[in-house]
Write a protein that holds these residues in place. Structure first.
Motif, short mmCIF file in Angstrom:
data_model
loop_
_atom_site.label_atom_id
_atom_site.label_comp_id
_atom_site.label_asym_id
_atom_site.label_seq_id
_atom_site.Cartn_x
_atom_site.Cartn_y
_atom_site.Cartn_z
N LEU A 14 0.81 -1.21 0.00
CA LEU A 14 0.00 0.00 0.00
C LEU A 14 0.84 1.27 0.00
O LEU A 14 0.32 2.37 0.17
CB LEU A 14 -0.93 0.01 1.22
CG LEU A 14 -1.98 -1.11 1.26
CD1 LEU A 14 -2.79 -1.04 2.54
CD2 LEU A 14 -2.90 -1.03 0.05
N ALA A 15 2.15 1.14 -0.21
CA ALA A 15 3.03 2.30 -0.08
C ALA A 15 3.04 3.20 -1.31
O ALA A 15 3.39 4.36 -1.22
CB ALA A 15 4.46 1.84 0.22
N SER A 16 2.71 2.69 -2.49
CA SER A 16 2.74 3.46 -3.74
C SER A 16 4.19 3.84 -4.10
O SER A 16 5.15 3.45 -3.43
CB SER A 16 1.85 4.70 -3.66
OG SER A 16 1.67 5.24 -4.96
N GLY A 27 -5.07 -2.41 -4.37
CA GLY A 27 -6.21 -1.50 -4.37
C GLY A 27 -7.42 -2.20 -3.80
O GLY A 27 -7.29 -3.19 -3.06
N THR A 28 -8.60 -1.74 -4.14
CA THR A 28 -9.81 -2.36 -3.61
C THR A 28 -10.33 -3.47 -4.51
O THR A 28 -11.12 -4.30 -4.08
CB THR A 28 -10.90 -1.30 -3.42
OG1 THR A 28 -11.11 -0.61 -4.66
CG2 THR A 28 -10.49 -0.29 -2.35
N SER A 29 -9.90 -3.48 -5.80
CA SER A 29 -10.32 -4.55 -6.70
C SER A 29 -9.37 -4.60 -7.90
O SER A 29 -8.73 -3.59 -8.23
CB SER A 29 -11.75 -4.33 -7.19
OG SER A 29 -11.81 -3.29 -8.14
N ILE A 30 -9.31 -5.75 -8.55
CA ILE A 30 -8.44 -5.89 -9.72
C ILE A 30 -9.01 -5.12 -10.91
O ILE A 30 -8.27 -4.75 -11.83
CB ILE A 30 -8.26 -7.39 -10.07
CG1 ILE A 30 -7.18 -7.55 -11.14
CG2 ILE A 30 -9.57 -8.00 -10.53
CD1 ILE A 30 -6.82 -8.99 -11.44
N ASP A 31 -10.31 -4.87 -10.92
CA ASP A 31 -10.91 -4.15 -12.04
C ASP A 31 -10.48 -2.69 -12.07
O ASP A 31 -10.33 -2.11 -13.15
CB ASP A 31 -12.44 -4.24 -11.96
CG ASP A 31 -12.94 -5.66 -12.11
OD1 ASP A 31 -12.31 -6.42 -12.88
OD2 ASP A 31 -13.94 -6.01 -11.46
#
Length: 288
Positions: free
Chosen positions: A20-22, A188-192
């Motif tokens: 989650l570090a970007s 992220g919150t989803s692969i999409d």
């Protein structure tokens, strides 16, 4: 201590989990392993950077002004004038450390020769087995995701990252130019709609993929400047302030010297300063 109230934190922080570090916002660390080998460095008028091996069989593009969000594109060639044997893409939000892990092992593989940097994955064949790339994630508690037809997937314990391996035949050109590649790693919150993603085509050597997954799976947090962290991690990541080290604890010898310096000096005729119009003042002692 970890914090979830991110609005109260300022300065340098550790971000955990590290997926989650970007990005760090600079490509230098990931370019360094290849430049250290003397690879050719060029750039265009838009500040895009191009790095090529001496024989032009491995090429890297760092493309902040590219046509899409594929910031890093790395291809290898059996024939320097032919189509890529494999291609990897990291988008503009991938933590730079993950790209650096890839280029570090790529530099080593290039030094070993084509048998290393063009090694095709072969199921159930020692170090070339594709699923060796997934093993570092499974060892850190990533779980096999919901089964989907033709896709093997694993997901991070927090549900905010995953890796997918697509089976069956894929179009080579599509793999190199879209996210529909053999391998995809995302967060992220989803692969999409991932915040960051990385893709790798069918024949990408497993050692290079494993270098990335080992870096992703490392439980150590990554340092970031709080104001530069992405807003998407709010409520998802743990931010721990990085405290600067304080002064070292005094040693027994330091304590002894301090006590000795506080004792009144024993006065004697020799220790009393004799002032006159011709004598110089005593020089001060060393400052502590």
């Amino acid at each position: 201590m970890p914090h979830h109230d991110h609005d109260t934190i300022d300065g340098d922080v550790y971000v955990s989990p590290r997926h989650l570090a970007s990005t760090t916002g600079t490509g230098d660390p990931a370019l360094a392993p290849l430049l250290d080998l003397g690879w050719d460095l060029r750039h265009d008028e838009d500040s895009n950077v191009y790095v090529s091996a001496p024989d032009r069989r491995v090429r890297l593009g760092y493309l902040p002004e590219g046509d899409d969000d594929g910031l890093w594109r790395i291809n290898a060639y059996k024939d320097s004038f032919g189509p890529p044997a494999w291609g990897v893409c990291f988008n503009d939000r991938v933590p730079t450390e993950f790209v650096q892990a890839f280029t570090t092992v790529l530099a080593t593989a290039y030094e070993q020769g084509p048998d290393a940097y063009l090694a095709r994955p072969v199921p159930c064949l020692d170090e070339h087995d594709p699923f060796l790339a997934v093993a570092p994630l499974l060892k850190q508690g990533w779980e096999i995701g919901r089964p989907r037809w033709g896709v093997f997937a694993v997901q991070a314990p927090d549900g905010h990252a995953g890796m997918e391996f697509t089976t069956g035949d894929l179009d080579p050109e599509t793999e190199l130019t879209t996210r529909e590649a053999r391998w995809q790693l995302w967060a992220g919150t989803s692969i999409d709609r991932p915040v960051w993603y990385a893709t790798a085509s069918t024949d990408t050597p497993i050692a290079l993929l494993t270098a990335v997954t080992e870096c992703v799976a490392d439980p150590a947090p990554l340092p970031r400047w709080r104001q530069a962290t992405s807003s998407y991690i709010k409520g998802m990541a743990q931010l721990t302030p990085i405290l600067l080290p304080g002064p070292p604890a005094p040693t027994p010898l330091d304590v002894q010297r301090t006590v000795s310096s506080r004792r009144p000096p024993a006065l004697s005729a020799a220790s009393v300063a004799r002032w006159s119009t011709t004598s110089r003042p005593a020089l001060p002692g060393p400052r502590r």
